[in-house]
Write an enzyme that holds these catalytic residues in place. Sequence first.
Site, PDB file in Angstrom:
ATOM      1  N   HIS A 182      45.878  17.733  41.708  1.00 12.69           N
ATOM      2  CA  HIS A 182      44.933  16.780  41.154  1.00 12.69           C
ATOM      3  C   HIS A 182      45.486  16.108  39.962  1.00 12.69           C
ATOM      4  O   HIS A 182      45.971  16.785  38.958  1.00 12.69           O
ATOM      5  CB  HIS A 182      43.522  17.677  40.723  1.00 12.69           C
ATOM      6  CG  HIS A 182      42.632  18.206  41.779  1.00 12.69           C
ATOM      7  ND1 HIS A 182      42.117  19.196  41.911  1.00 12.69           N
ATOM      8  CD2 HIS A 182      42.610  17.731  43.258  1.00 12.69           C
ATOM      9  CE1 HIS A 182      41.554  19.510  43.210  1.00 12.69           C
ATOM     10  NE2 HIS A 182      41.994  18.463  43.937  1.00 12.69           N
ATOM     11  N   ALA A 183      45.649  14.920  39.958  1.00  6.49           N
ATOM     12  CA  ALA A 183      46.494  13.987  39.340  1.00  6.49           C
ATOM     13  C   ALA A 183      46.405  14.155  37.887  1.00  6.49           C
ATOM     14  O   ALA A 183      47.127  14.160  37.060  1.00  6.49           O
ATOM     15  CB  ALA A 183      46.560  12.814  39.908  1.00  6.49           C
ATOM     16  N   GLU A 185      45.222  16.544  35.946  1.00  6.47           N
ATOM     17  CA  GLU A 185      45.168  17.826  35.239  1.00  6.47           C
ATOM     18  C   GLU A 185      46.621  18.043  34.609  1.00  6.47           C
ATOM     19  O   GLU A 185      47.480  18.930  35.199  1.00  6.47           O
ATOM     20  CB  GLU A 185      44.773  18.664  36.293  1.00  6.47           C
ATOM     21  CG  GLU A 185      43.457  18.487  36.860  1.00  6.47           C
ATOM     22  CD  GLU A 185      42.832  19.419  38.185  1.00  6.47           C
ATOM     23  OE1 GLU A 185      43.475  20.168  38.606  1.00  6.47           O
ATOM     24  OE2 GLU A 185      41.773  18.869  38.756  1.00  6.47           O
ATOM     25  N   ASN A 257      43.975  19.135  47.978  1.00  3.55           N
ATOM     26  CA  ASN A 257      43.276  20.507  48.022  1.00  3.55           C
ATOM     27  C   ASN A 257      42.063  20.459  48.928  1.00  3.55           C
ATOM     28  O   ASN A 257      41.397  21.770  48.838  1.00  3.55           O
ATOM     29  CB  ASN A 257      43.284  20.801  46.829  1.00  3.55           C
ATOM     30  CG  ASN A 257      43.070  22.437  46.783  1.00  3.55           C
ATOM     31  OD1 ASN A 257      43.889  23.154  47.418  1.00  3.55           O
ATOM     32  ND2 ASN A 257      42.494  23.106  45.812  1.00  3.55           N
ATOM     33  N   ARG A 258      41.786  19.552  49.728  1.00  2.00           N
ATOM     34  CA  ARG A 258      40.639  20.012  50.602  1.00  2.00           C
ATOM     35  C   ARG A 258      41.216  19.363  52.232  1.00  2.00           C
ATOM     36  O   ARG A 258      40.569  19.197  53.129  1.00  2.00           O
ATOM     37  CB  ARG A 258      39.523  18.985  50.493  1.00  2.00           C
ATOM     38  CG  ARG A 258      38.718  19.125  49.238  1.00  2.00           C
ATOM     39  CD  ARG A 258      38.040  20.429  49.098  1.00  2.00           C
ATOM     40  NE  ARG A 258      37.240  20.471  47.886  1.00  2.00           N
ATOM     41  CZ  ARG A 258      37.785  20.776  46.462  1.00  2.00           C
ATOM     42  NH1 ARG A 258      39.270  21.070  46.467  1.00  2.00           N
ATOM     43  NH2 ARG A 258      37.076  20.815  45.417  1.00  2.00           N
ATOM     44  N   HIS A 313      45.160  24.424  37.804  1.00  2.00           N
ATOM     45  CA  HIS A 313      44.338  23.240  37.898  1.00  2.00           C
ATOM     46  C   HIS A 313      43.784  23.262  36.435  1.00  2.00           C
ATOM     47  O   HIS A 313      44.145  24.234  35.626  1.00  2.00           O
ATOM     48  CB  HIS A 313      43.192  23.541  38.690  1.00  2.00           C
ATOM     49  CG  HIS A 313      43.448  23.428  40.184  1.00  2.00           C
ATOM     50  ND1 HIS A 313      42.878  22.174  40.989  1.00  2.00           N
ATOM     51  CD2 HIS A 313      44.085  24.129  41.201  1.00  2.00           C
ATOM     52  CE1 HIS A 313      43.277  22.333  42.201  1.00  2.00           C
ATOM     53  NE2 HIS A 313      43.945  23.521  42.385  1.00  2.00           N
ATOM     54  N   GLU A 389      42.338  27.744  36.565  1.00  2.00           N
ATOM     55  CA  GLU A 389      41.664  26.509  35.833  1.00  2.00           C
ATOM     56  C   GLU A 389      41.807  26.701  34.224  1.00  2.00           C
ATOM     57  O   GLU A 389      41.326  27.580  33.823  1.00  2.00           O
ATOM     58  CB  GLU A 389      40.074  26.251  36.124  1.00  2.00           C
ATOM     59  CG  GLU A 389      39.841  26.182  37.727  1.00  2.00           C
ATOM     60  CD  GLU A 389      40.033  24.691  38.001  1.00  2.00           C
ATOM     61  OE1 GLU A 389      40.200  23.850  37.330  1.00  2.00           O
ATOM     62  OE2 GLU A 389      39.568  24.436  39.202  1.00  2.00           O
TER      63      GLU A 389
HETATM   64 ZN   LIG Z   1      41.735  20.447  40.054  1.00  2.00          ZN
END
Ligand SMILES: [Zn+2]
Length: 425
Positions: A182-183, A185, A257-258, A313, A389
């Site tokens: 996710h860009a 993060e 990531n989906r 993440h 996370e």
């Molecule tokens: Zn993420």
Amino acid sequence: MKLSTIFVQALLVPLALAAAAPKLEKKVSYDGYKVFRISTHHDGAIIKEKLAPFAAVPFNLNTEEHLDVAIPPQDLAAFKALNLETEVLHENLGADIAEEGKFAAYDGPSAQAVPSLNWFNSYHSYADHVTFFSDLQGAFPQNSELITAGTSVQGRSIFGIHLWGSGGKGSKPAVYFHGTVHAREWITAKVVEYIAYNLLVQYSTNATVKTILDKYDFYILPFVNPDGFVYTQTNDRLWRKNRQTRSGSSCVGTDINRNWPYKWELTNGASTNPCAETYKGVAAGDTPENKGLVAFTKSLAAGKGIKLYIDWHSFGQYILLPYGYDCSARAANHARQTTLASGVASRIAQSYGTRFTYGPSCSTLYATTGSSVDYLTDVSKAELAWTIELRPTGSSSSGFILPAAQILPSAIEQWEGMTYLLTTM
Ligand SMILES: [Zn+2]
Ligand SMILES: *[C@@H]1O[C@H](CO)[C@@H](O)[C@H](O)[C@H]1NC(C)=O
């Protein structure tokens, strides 16, 4: 999700212009946006309804407890009039982004040809990250090489570094890290860089580190979504997905990531709307990034096998275990994974008291389908496959925009957690 649609519609005009003339695409400004954490008391839908008239930018997907949202300056008065129960995460998001964007110049390798630890005092441009890895690898040619796991939509290499110890290259089970899927993060790349850095720099001086690197081959990919990361630096700091266009939609981006080809077809943990932040793509594994990552992952699984996979993440401070696709499914070795995660959380807390919550991904946070962790667990047979996370929790301050002063503390506490895990697992 309604809010995502509003957010994306606000972007539609600039994106349409961009297709004709990319140079005209303006950088999104968050000047004067205030970010709030709104208590939802298990009814996020009613809050979302109230926010519908605003050009609000949502930050979180699980709104059971709270909804984090950036409110633009023109909507602040009307937002205040709603009298919601709120805390402030950013007084002025644009100002915090500007502060974060003061990148120090990369000062290159020191006299010993090893990059300086100053690297971890600020965020950096994508180009500097590429140089950092090339310099780090160059300083330790006996124990490392640069690798690539395919190519992004826009043709960037999904590069990484492979580290090994006394057994020689590729002789041991894999420890496999992904950063920046996710860009926005940004902290994730810094943390995996710090881990790679310490493994190499301390290998010859610290017995614990030597034991770890002699036991595993490390494959660390700091930017599995390089186009998205570059876009966060050139156009929109809050961009999440890749930069793939789809016929029939003017919205850009698929959530890599989906998009993993496992449980992708289930309907509860991703979106089929190309404008949504969790858009899953048209078919399983149809992003170029995912194709490269799947092929690379298969090669590791078919080699010495994968002992540990971590998808890094931010934010929220969680250690998430399998699975994402079903809230009652558990990995075969779930009890052991839980014990290890508990130990990692305790070790992380020893440095600065930072608390990480751990548990299965779906039941702890929210459902995800087509996620890397589920694929790595069931298809690649990784013994441990986690999502971490990173900071912050969001309860006191900030979110994706983590102040540069917290890069090193974040990295140090994760290094401690990882040395515990890598010597215990
Ligand atoms: Zn993420
Ligand atoms: C070696 O590294 C480990 C892990 O970071 C650390 O806990 C330990 O104190 C280090 N040992 C020495 C002698 O510095």
